[in-house]
Design a protein around this motif. Structure first.
Motif, PDB file in Angstrom:
ATOM      1  N   VAL A   8       1.041  -1.260  -0.065  1.00 52.60           N
ATOM      2  CA  VAL A   8      -0.061  -0.149   0.002  1.00 52.60           C
ATOM      3  C   VAL A   8       0.875   1.289   0.069  1.00 52.60           C
ATOM      4  CG1 VAL A   8      -1.667   1.312   1.267  1.00 52.60           C
ATOM      5  CG2 VAL A   8      -1.811  -1.296   1.138  1.00 52.60           C
ATOM      6  N   PRO A   9       0.664   2.305  -0.991  1.00 51.06           N
ATOM      7  CA  PRO A   9       1.606   3.325  -0.992  1.00 51.06           C
ATOM      8  C   PRO A   9       1.493   4.366   0.351  1.00 51.06           C
ATOM      9  CG  PRO A   9       0.321   3.001  -3.075  1.00 51.06           C
ATOM     10  CD  PRO A   9      -0.220   2.024  -2.224  1.00 51.06           C
ATOM     11  N   PRO A  10       2.358   4.749   0.649  1.00 45.62           N
ATOM     12  CA  PRO A  10       2.419   5.607   2.043  1.00 45.62           C
ATOM     13  C   PRO A  10       1.023   6.819   1.710  1.00 45.62           C
ATOM     14  CG  PRO A  10       4.533   5.378   1.373  1.00 45.62           C
ATOM     15  CD  PRO A  10       3.910   4.895   0.231  1.00 45.62           C
ATOM     16  N   ALA A  11       0.352   7.176   2.728  1.00 47.87           N
ATOM     17  CA  ALA A  11      -0.799   7.988   2.342  1.00 47.87           C
ATOM     18  C   ALA A  11      -0.565   9.119   3.376  1.00 47.87           C
ATOM     19  CB  ALA A  11      -1.945   7.342   2.704  1.00 47.87           C
ATOM     20  N   THR A  12      -1.162  10.200   3.166  1.00 45.27           N
ATOM     21  CA  THR A  12      -1.160  11.245   4.148  1.00 45.27           C
ATOM     22  C   THR A  12      -2.812  11.727   4.539  1.00 45.27           C
ATOM     23  OG1 THR A  12      -1.442  13.100   2.416  1.00 45.27           O
ATOM     24  CG2 THR A  12       0.660  12.255   3.008  1.00 45.27           C
ATOM     25  N   ASP A  13      -3.053  13.096   5.372  1.00 49.77           N
ATOM     26  CA  ASP A  13      -4.452  13.228   5.493  1.00 49.77           C
ATOM     27  C   ASP A  13      -4.998  14.050   4.609  1.00 49.77           C
ATOM     28  OD1 ASP A  13      -3.004  15.722   6.276  1.00 49.77           O
ATOM     29  OD2 ASP A  13      -3.587  15.535   8.362  1.00 49.77           O
ATOM     30  N   GLY A  14      -4.304  14.518   3.457  1.00 51.20           N
ATOM     31  CA  GLY A  14      -4.900  15.343   2.536  1.00 51.20           C
ATOM     32  C   GLY A  14      -4.653  16.807   2.791  1.00 51.20           C
ATOM     33  N   THR A  15      -4.241  17.124   3.911  1.00 55.67           N
ATOM     34  CA  THR A  15      -4.095  18.737   4.463  1.00 55.67           C
ATOM     35  C   THR A  15      -3.136  19.512   3.856  1.00 55.67           C
ATOM     36  OG1 THR A  15      -3.169  18.275   6.486  1.00 55.67           O
ATOM     37  CG2 THR A  15      -5.447  18.064   6.353  1.00 55.67           C
ATOM     38  N   GLY A  16      -1.960  18.745   3.369  1.00 54.38           N
ATOM     39  CA  GLY A  16      -0.598  19.238   2.950  1.00 54.38           C
ATOM     40  C   GLY A  16       0.561  19.210   3.891  1.00 54.38           C
ATOM     41  N   SER A  17       0.074  18.594   5.270  1.00 58.27           N
ATOM     42  CA  SER A  17       1.108  18.455   6.442  1.00 58.27           C
ATOM     43  C   SER A  17       1.505  16.999   6.275  1.00 58.27           C
ATOM     44  CB  SER A  17       0.450  18.673   7.646  1.00 58.27           C
ATOM     45  OG  SER A  17       1.235  18.413   8.809  1.00 58.27           O
ATOM     46  N   ILE A  18       2.882  16.778   5.876  1.00 53.03           N
ATOM     47  CA  ILE A  18       3.251  15.338   5.994  1.00 53.03           C
ATOM     48  C   ILE A  18       4.069  15.124   7.027  1.00 53.03           C
ATOM     49  CG2 ILE A  18       2.853  15.539   3.496  1.00 53.03           C
ATOM     50  CD1 ILE A  18       5.776  15.674   3.116  1.00 53.03           C
ATOM     51  N   ARG A  19       4.199  15.652   7.917  1.00 51.92           N
ATOM     52  CA  ARG A  19       5.133  15.476   9.011  1.00 51.92           C
ATOM     53  C   ARG A  19       5.415  14.025   9.474  1.00 51.92           C
ATOM     54  NH1 ARG A  19       8.401  18.013  12.489  1.00 51.92           N
ATOM     55  NH2 ARG A  19       8.939  17.281  14.686  1.00 51.92           N
ATOM     56  N   PRO A  20       4.263  13.218   9.603  1.00 53.16           N
ATOM     57  CA  PRO A  20       4.554  11.737  10.063  1.00 53.16           C
ATOM     58  C   PRO A  20       5.280  10.929   8.861  1.00 53.16           C
ATOM     59  CG  PRO A  20       2.341  12.556  10.417  1.00 53.16           C
ATOM     60  CD  PRO A  20       2.893  13.661   9.734  1.00 53.16           C
ATOM     61  N   ASN A  21       5.042  11.330   7.651  1.00 51.95           N
ATOM     62  CA  ASN A  21       5.491  10.822   6.482  1.00 51.95           C
ATOM     63  C   ASN A  21       6.987  11.307   6.653  1.00 51.95           C
ATOM     64  OD1 ASN A  21       3.109  10.152   5.937  1.00 51.95           O
ATOM     65  ND2 ASN A  21       3.512  10.096   3.738  1.00 51.95           N
ATOM     66  N   MET A  22       7.311  12.297   7.039  1.00 50.88           N
ATOM     67  CA  MET A  22       8.849  12.818   6.830  1.00 50.88           C
ATOM     68  C   MET A  22       9.692  12.235   7.925  1.00 50.88           C
ATOM     69  SD  MET A  22       8.300  17.061   6.475  1.00 50.88           S
ATOM     70  CE  MET A  22      10.123  17.342   6.527  1.00 50.88           C
ATOM     71  N   VAL A  23       8.924  11.738   8.990  1.00 50.96           N
ATOM     72  CA  VAL A  23       9.667  11.053   9.938  1.00 50.96           C
ATOM     73  C   VAL A  23      10.175   9.637   9.637  1.00 50.96           C
ATOM     74  CG1 VAL A  23       9.239   9.960  12.383  1.00 50.96           C
ATOM     75  CG2 VAL A  23       8.508  12.212  11.889  1.00 50.96           C
ATOM     76  N   GLN A  24       9.089   8.998   8.846  1.00 48.82           N
ATOM     77  CA  GLN A  24       9.306   7.668   8.336  1.00 48.82           C
ATOM     78  C   GLN A  24      10.280   7.904   7.316  1.00 48.82           C
ATOM     79  OE1 GLN A  24       7.742   4.642   8.860  1.00 48.82           O
ATOM     80  NE2 GLN A  24       6.447   5.479  10.778  1.00 48.82           N
ATOM     81  N   ALA A  25      10.235   8.823   6.514  1.00 45.66           N
ATOM     82  CA  ALA A  25      11.345   8.901   5.277  1.00 45.66           C
ATOM     83  C   ALA A  25      12.719   9.385   5.929  1.00 45.66           C
ATOM     84  CB  ALA A  25      11.132  10.158   4.413  1.00 45.66           C
ATOM     85  N   TYR A  26      12.919   9.913   7.000  1.00 47.57           N
ATOM     86  CA  TYR A  26      14.125  10.226   7.553  1.00 47.57           C
ATOM     87  C   TYR A  26      14.548   9.252   8.159  1.00 47.57           C
ATOM     88  CZ  TYR A  26      17.593  12.168  10.853  1.00 47.57           C
ATOM     89  OH  TYR A  26      18.747  12.579  11.460  1.00 47.57           O
ATOM     90  N   GLU A  27      13.931   8.153   8.904  1.00 54.56           N
ATOM     91  CA  GLU A  27      14.562   7.025   9.390  1.00 54.56           C
ATOM     92  C   GLU A  27      14.985   5.798   8.315  1.00 54.56           C
ATOM     93  OE1 GLU A  27      11.118   5.238  11.548  1.00 54.56           O
ATOM     94  OE2 GLU A  27      11.201   6.793  13.273  1.00 54.56           O
ATOM     95  N   LEU A  28      14.195   6.122   7.263  1.00 48.93           N
ATOM     96  CA  LEU A  28      14.929   5.144   6.175  1.00 48.93           C
ATOM     97  C   LEU A  28      16.241   5.686   5.617  1.00 48.93           C
ATOM     98  CD1 LEU A  28      11.474   4.573   4.236  1.00 48.93           C
ATOM     99  CD2 LEU A  28      12.955   2.874   5.182  1.00 48.93           C
ATOM    100  N   LEU A  29      16.072   6.813   5.415  1.00 51.03           N
ATOM    101  CA  LEU A  29      17.416   7.702   5.178  1.00 51.03           C
ATOM    102  C   LEU A  29      18.557   7.206   6.154  1.00 51.03           C
ATOM    103  CD1 LEU A  29      15.857  10.658   3.410  1.00 51.03           C
ATOM    104  CD2 LEU A  29      16.750   8.849   2.083  1.00 51.03           C
ATOM    105  N   THR A  30      18.273   7.436   7.399  1.00 50.84           N
ATOM    106  CA  THR A  30      19.212   7.300   8.196  1.00 50.84           C
ATOM    107  C   THR A  30      19.933   5.787   8.045  1.00 50.84           C
ATOM    108  OG1 THR A  30      18.202   8.989   9.454  1.00 50.84           O
ATOM    109  CG2 THR A  30      19.651   7.200  10.858  1.00 50.84           C
TER     110      THR A  30
END
Length: 618
Positions: free
Chosen positions: A396-418
Motif C-alpha cells: 500500500v503506498p504511503p498516504a497522508t491526511d490530505g491537508t498538506g501536512s506530511i510530518r508523520p511521513n517525513m519522520v518515516q522517510a528520515y528513518e529510512l534515509l538514516t
C-alpha cells in the motif's frame, strides 16, 4: 458472393495441414486465435460488434498534438514520429478491442500452429496490396522480420527475440519458426507483425530518419508533411482491406490533420478557438475548469466520459537505479513517503483519480491481499532474495491526511534515509561518510506536470533533499529517456489483459542496458527475470494471473516507482460534428470507428463552428 462469405468458404476447403513431414502436428487453419479461452467472433463474422458497418465515409478531422516530429519512420530508435503512423501500415492479423487478446485475419487470411507452438504458418490473402498496387508477398514478411530484428527499434529485438526466422513454404504461405516450444503467445506476437515492402525499403537506408512519406499498405497514407507544424493523412480510396470484417465500419474520415503545439496550454486554447476538432483530456483541472467559454455554453463543444475496462498499468515517478543516488531501495522507499498524493488529488485534480497501487491496476492481474497458493509456488524459490514483505503483507503506498501536512511521513522517510547512511547537516541531507548531498533531477516533458512535481520538490526540500524540476522539449526528452539519461522522471507503463513477451522489455536484466527499452528503472533481478519467463509461458488464464500477481508484488516491494494515479474513463471533448457506434469497445477508445455526421457539421457551420467546418483545411 460477398467477400466475407468467400473468405469463410475458402477457410473451410483449405487442407487441414501443409506442414513439412518432419514437423509436429498442426492445429488449424484458423481465421483467428485467442491466447486463452475462445474467440468471440466465428469464421463467418461480418464486423466487430463495436463498429457500425453502415458508418458513412467522408469528412475531415483536425487533431492536436503537443511537441513535434522529425521522422516518418516509426520502426527505429532515431527520431520522433507523429501520432497515428500505425494507420499507414497493416499487420498480418489484427486484435479486437473487446477481447483480452485475440487476433483475426488481415493480411493473412488464416494461420496454422504447431501443436507444440514451435512455429506458425500464415497464408496471405491474394488481394493484399501495398499502396502502389504491388502485392504483399511472402518475401515482404521475411524481409520485415529480418529487418526489424536487425535494424529496428530495440523493442523489436526484445519482443521478437523468440521469432527465430521466417521461410517461404508456398506462393502465399510463410512459416515463422520459434526458438522455443510451448509459448502460446508467440503465434499471436507473430500475427501482430507489421508488413513492409521489401522492394521499397531495399532501395533506402532503413536505419535512417526520413521525412519522405513511406510506402504503406494500411487504411491511410501520408498526404502532406510540414515538419514541426502539421501533417495530413488521407484515406486510401482503393484500400484493399476496406470490406474485410476486421475493417468494416472503421477508418471513416477522408482526411486526418495533426497540428503541433509547443505548449499544452496553447493547445487547449486552440481547441476552444476551433483550431481542431477532437481532444482526449488527461489533465483533471482542465476537465473541471478549462473548457468553459461560449462554445461550451452554446452546446457546440461536447464533453463525455466514456467508461472502459482497460488496465491502467502504472504511472509514477520512476527512479533510475543505474545512478548511485537511487541504488539503495531504502532511499527509493523514502521518496514515496514524501509525495503527498491525497493533497495532490484534492487540491489539483478535484478528486478525479484513484490511487495506483499496482503495475496492473484496474484489472484482475493486480496483486491484492496476501499471496495465493499459486503465487507462493512461484515466489518461494526466491525467499531470502526478494523482500520478506512480499510474503507478509499487501503493498500500500504511503498516504497522508490530505491537508498538506506530511510530518508523520517525513519522520518515516528520515528513518529510512538514516538506515541507508544519510544524515542532515546544515539543513541538507548528505551521506554520512562522503558528505555527498542527496540531490537529483526530476525530468519532465509536459509543463502541466510541473504543478505536481514542484510541490513534491518542496516536500523533498523540507527534509534537506534537492529535487530539481527540469522540463525539456519532446525530442530531447525522448533521447534522454531512450539512453536512460535521467535520475527521476514520470513514466506511464501501459498494460493489457494478456501481458506477455513485452514484459521482458519492461523489467528484465537483458533490457536494463538496452537503449530504447522500457526498463526505465534499470531493474536487474533474477527473481523478476524468472517471473517474467513464467508469465510468458503461462498455459492457462489462471497461470497468467498468478504469475502477473507474483511479478507485481516483487516489483512493488522493490520501490522502483512512486505511484501516481489512474482513471477508469476516457475523457473526450469534441466539437459536435461526430457520431459513433452505440456500442463502445471495453478495451479501447475506438476513435477509428467514429465518423463525421453531415447534418451536425452543417449545423456547426451555420453557427460559426470550428475551422474544419469553415473551409480552413488545406
Amino acid at each position: 458472393m460477398e467477400l466475407a462469405a468467400f473468405a469463410a468458404l475458402l477457410l473451410a476447403v483449405l487442407p487441414y495441414a501443409h506442414a513439412q513431414e518432419d514437423a509436429p502436428g498442426v492445429e488449424g487453419p484458423f481465421h483467428g486465435m485467442a491466447l486463452h479461452g475462445d474467440l468471440k467472433y466465428g469464421p463467418d463474422f461480418q464486423h466487430f460488434e463495436y463498429a457500425d458497418p453502415d458508418a458513412p465515409k467522408g469528412g475531415i478531422v483536425r487533431l492536436g498534438a503537443v511537441g513535434t516530429y522529425d521522422s516518418l519512420n516509426p520502426f527505429i530508435l532515431r527520431g520522433t514520429t507523429p501520432p497515428n503512423m500505425t494507420n499507414v501500415f497493416d499487420t498480418l492479423m489484427v486484435s479486437s478491442s473487446d477481447e483480452p487478446f485475440s487476433v483475426y485475419g488481415l493480411i493473412a487470411e488464416s494461420m496454422e500452429v504447431a501443436d507444440d507452438d514451435s512455429w506458425v504458418i500464415f497464408t496471405l490473402r491474394p488481394e493484399a496490396r501495398h499502396h502502389d498496387g504491388t502485392p504483399i508477398t511472402v518475401e515482404d514478411v521475411i524481409f520485415t522480420l529480418e529487418t526489424l530484428k536487425r535494424d529496428g527499434h530495440p523493442f523489436y529485438r526484445s519482443y521478437y527475440a523468440n521469432l527465430e526466422r521466417a521461410e517461404a513454404v508456398g506462393p502465399r504461405r510463410v512459416k515463422i519458426h520459434f526458438n522455443m516450444r510451448g509459448n502460446r503467445e508467440l503465434p499471436l506476437i507473430a500475427a501482430q507483425m507489421t508488413v513492409l515492402s521489401k522492394a521499397y525499403w531495399s532501395e533506402r537506408d532503413f536505419a535512417r530518419t526520413t521525412l519522405e512519406p513511406p510506402l504503406g499498405n494500411g487504411p491511410y497514407r501520408v498526404a502532406r508533411v510540414d515538419p514541426g507544424r502539421s501533417l495530413i493523412y488521407e484515406r486510401v480510396e482503393d484500400y484493399w482491406a476496406a470490406d474485410l470484417p476486421v475493417r468494416r465500419g472503421q477508418h471513416n474520415f477522408d482526411r486526418m490533420r495533426y497540428d503541433f503545439y509547443r505548449d499544452s496550454t496553447v493547445a487547449l486554447e486552440a481547441f476552444k478557438a476551433g483550431e481542431y476538432d477532437f481532444r482526449a483530456e488527461n489533465v483533471a483541472r482542465n476537465w473541471a475548469e478549462g473548457y468553459e467559454g461560449p462554445a461550451l455554453a452554446r452546446g457546440l463543444i461536447r464533453m463525455e466520459e466514456i467508461e472502459h475496462q482497460q488496465p491502467s498499468g502504472m504511472q509514477g515517478f520512476v527512479m533510475n537505479t543505474r545512478h548511485p543516488v537511487f541504488a539503495d531501495p531504502r532511499v527509493r522507499k523514502a521518496m514515496a513517503y514524501l509525495f503527498d498524493y491525497e493533497w495532490t488529488n484534492r487540491a489539483l485534480f478535484h478528486r478525479a483519480y484513484a490511487r495506483t497501487t499496482s503495475y496492473f491496476s484496474n484489472s484482475d492481474l493486480a496483486a491484492e491481499g496476501l499471496p495465493s497458493e499459486a503465487e507462493l509456488a512461484l515466489l518461494e524459490p526466491f525467499r531470502g532474495q526478494i523482500p520478506d514483505a512480499v510474503f507478509e503483507r499487501e503493498y500500500v503506498p504511503p498516504a497522508t491526511d490530505g491537508t498538506g501536512s506530511i510530518r508523520p511521513n517525513m519522520v518515516q522517510a528520515y528513518e529510512l534515509l538514516t538506515e541507508a547512511g544519510w544524515e542532515i547537516r546544515d539543513r541538507r541531507m548528505v551521506h554520512a561518510e562522503t558528505g555527498q548531498p542527496l540531490t537529483f533531477e526530476i525530468l519532465l516533458v509536459n509543463p502541466s506536470f510541473e504543478r505536481v512535481a514542484l510541490p513534491y520538490a518542496r516536500n523533498l526540500r523540507r527534509l534537506g533533499i534537492e529535487g530539481r524540476v527540469r522540463t525539456v522539449d519532446s525530442t530531447q526528452y525522448q533521447h534522454r529517456l531512450d539512453h536512460f539519461d535521467f535520475d527521476m522522471t514520470v513514466i506511464v507503463l501501459p498494460q493489457s489483459l494478456s501481458p506477455g513477451n513485452e514484459q521482458r522489455d519492461y523489467w528484465t536484466s537483458a533490457a536494463a542496458d538496452m537503449p530504447g527499452s522500457r526498463n526505465y528503472a534499470g531493474i536487474r533481478d533474477p527473481a523478476v527475470d524468472a517471473l517474467v519467463d513464467r508469465l510468458i509461458a503461462a498455459e492457462t488464464r489462471a497461470d497468467l494471473v498468478a504469475a502477473a500477481r507474483a511479478l507485481d508484488r516483487v516489483l512493488l516491494w522493490g520501490h522502483y516507482v512512486v505511484p501516481n494515479w489512474h482513471t477508469r474513463v476516457f475523457r473526450v471533448a469534441y466539437w459536435d460534428k461526430f457520431d459513433r457506434p452505440a456500442v463502445s469497445p471495453p478495451y479501447a477508445l475506438g476513435f477509428e470507428t467514429w465518423w463525421v455526421d453531415a447534418e451536425r457539421e452543417a449545423a456547426l457551420r451555420r453557427q460559426g463552428g470550428p475551422r474544419s467546418v469553415r473551409g480552413g483545411n488545406r
